[in-house]
Design a protein around this motif. Structure first.
Motif, PDB file in Angstrom:
ATOM      1  N   HIS A   1      -2.520   5.857  -1.700  1.00 36.76           N
ATOM      2  CA  HIS A   1      -3.181   6.684  -2.713  1.00 36.76           C
ATOM      3  C   HIS A   1      -4.580   7.115  -2.289  1.00 36.76           C
ATOM      4  O   HIS A   1      -5.068   8.154  -2.731  1.00 36.76           O
ATOM      5  CB  HIS A   1      -3.304   5.930  -4.039  1.00 36.76           C
ATOM      6  CG  HIS A   1      -1.995   5.450  -4.577  1.00 36.76           C
ATOM      7  ND1 HIS A   1      -1.026   6.297  -5.029  1.00 36.76           N
ATOM      8  CD2 HIS A   1      -1.495   4.198  -4.727  1.00 36.76           C
ATOM      9  CE1 HIS A   1       0.011   5.591  -5.450  1.00 36.76           C
ATOM     10  NE2 HIS A   1      -0.246   4.318  -5.271  1.00 36.76           N
ATOM     11  N   GLY A   2      -5.238   6.279  -1.494  1.00 33.52           N
ATOM     12  CA  GLY A   2      -6.576   6.614  -1.004  1.00 33.52           C
ATOM     13  C   GLY A   2      -7.713   6.262  -1.930  1.00 33.52           C
ATOM     14  O   GLY A   2      -8.860   6.597  -1.657  1.00 33.52           O
TER      15      GLY A   2
ATOM     16  N   CYS B   1      -7.422  -0.297  -6.820  1.00 29.19           N
ATOM     17  CA  CYS B   1      -6.162  -0.013  -6.107  1.00 29.19           C
ATOM     18  C   CYS B   1      -4.986  -0.058  -7.072  1.00 29.19           C
ATOM     19  O   CYS B   1      -4.724  -1.099  -7.674  1.00 29.19           O
ATOM     20  CB  CYS B   1      -5.948  -1.026  -4.996  1.00 29.19           C
ATOM     21  SG  CYS B   1      -4.327  -0.859  -4.208  1.00 29.19           S
TER      22      CYS B   1
ATOM     23  N   CYS C   1      -9.004   3.434  -2.425  1.00 24.33           N
ATOM     24  CA  CYS C   1      -9.897   2.493  -1.742  1.00 24.33           C
ATOM     25  C   CYS C   1     -10.909   3.246  -0.881  1.00 24.33           C
ATOM     26  O   CYS C   1     -12.092   2.908  -0.856  1.00 24.33           O
ATOM     27  CB  CYS C   1      -9.090   1.525  -0.892  1.00 24.33           C
ATOM     28  SG  CYS C   1      -7.961   2.321   0.271  1.00 24.33           S
TER      29      CYS C   1
ATOM     30  N   CYS D   1       0.835  -1.210   0.000  1.00 24.26           N
ATOM     31  CA  CYS D   1       0.000   0.000   0.000  1.00 24.26           C
ATOM     32  C   CYS D   1       0.868   1.257   0.000  1.00 24.26           C
ATOM     33  O   CYS D   1       1.817   1.377   0.774  1.00 24.26           O
ATOM     34  CB  CYS D   1      -0.898  -0.011   1.239  1.00 24.26           C
ATOM     35  SG  CYS D   1      -1.865   1.490   1.459  1.00 24.26           S
ATOM     36  N   GLN D   2       0.510   2.184  -0.903  1.00 26.73           N
ATOM     37  CA  GLN D   2       1.271   3.430  -1.017  1.00 26.73           C
ATOM     38  C   GLN D   2       0.459   4.654  -0.595  1.00 26.73           C
ATOM     39  O   GLN D   2       0.907   5.794  -0.767  1.00 26.73           O
ATOM     40  CB  GLN D   2       1.769   3.615  -2.457  1.00 26.73           C
ATOM     41  CG  GLN D   2       2.781   2.572  -2.897  1.00 26.73           C
ATOM     42  CD  GLN D   2       4.078   2.646  -2.090  1.00 26.73           C
ATOM     43  OE1 GLN D   2       4.611   3.726  -1.864  1.00 26.73           O
ATOM     44  NE2 GLN D   2       4.567   1.498  -1.635  1.00 26.73           N
TER      45      GLN D   2
HETATM   46  S1  SF4 Z   1      -5.871   2.313  -2.987  1.00 23.66           S
HETATM   47 FE1  SF4 Z   1      -5.897   1.976  -0.760  1.00 23.66          FE
HETATM   48  S2  SF4 Z   1      -4.906  -0.043  -0.458  1.00 23.66           S
HETATM   49 FE2  SF4 Z   1      -4.435   0.648  -2.528  1.00 23.66          FE
HETATM   50  S3  SF4 Z   1      -2.455   1.651  -2.339  1.00 23.66           S
HETATM   51 FE3  SF4 Z   1      -4.022   3.245  -2.155  1.00 23.66          FE
HETATM   52  S4  SF4 Z   1      -4.427   3.463   0.052  1.00 23.66           S
HETATM   53 FE4  SF4 Z   1      -3.330   1.528  -0.280  1.00 23.66          FE
END
Ligand code: SF4
Length: 64
Positions: free
Chosen positions: A13-14, A55, A16, A10-11
């Motif tokens: 990105h948000g 994601c 999700c 997990c990076q």
């Molecule tokens: S979408 Fe959610 S689970 Fe995927 S990298 Fe971003 S914060 Fe992490």
């Protein structure tokens, strides 16, 4: 169903959280995803699957 997030991948990105805000919250310190509902209630399963597919890091695993 259940979902899990690989925090090594997990990076923060948000995406999700935007896709399934009831299921995924973001850690206020590092923005990594935190699963809020385990197991995921039926009414949120579709959103959780969308989040997993969206994601960018493929960090979310869906467990039927
Ligand atoms: S979408 Fe959610 S689970 Fe995927 S990298 Fe971003 S914060 Fe992490």
């Amino acid at each position: 169903m259940r979902v899990s997030v690989d925090l090594d991948v997990c990076q923060g990105h948000g995406v999700c959280h935007m896709s399934a805000p009831a299921v995924f919250e973001l850690d206020p310190d590092d923005a990594h995803s935190i699963v809020q509902l385990d197991p995921v209630p039926a009414e949120y399963e579709a959103d959780a699957r969308i989040a997993a597919d969206a994601c960018p890091e493929r960090a979310i695993t869906v467990i039927p």
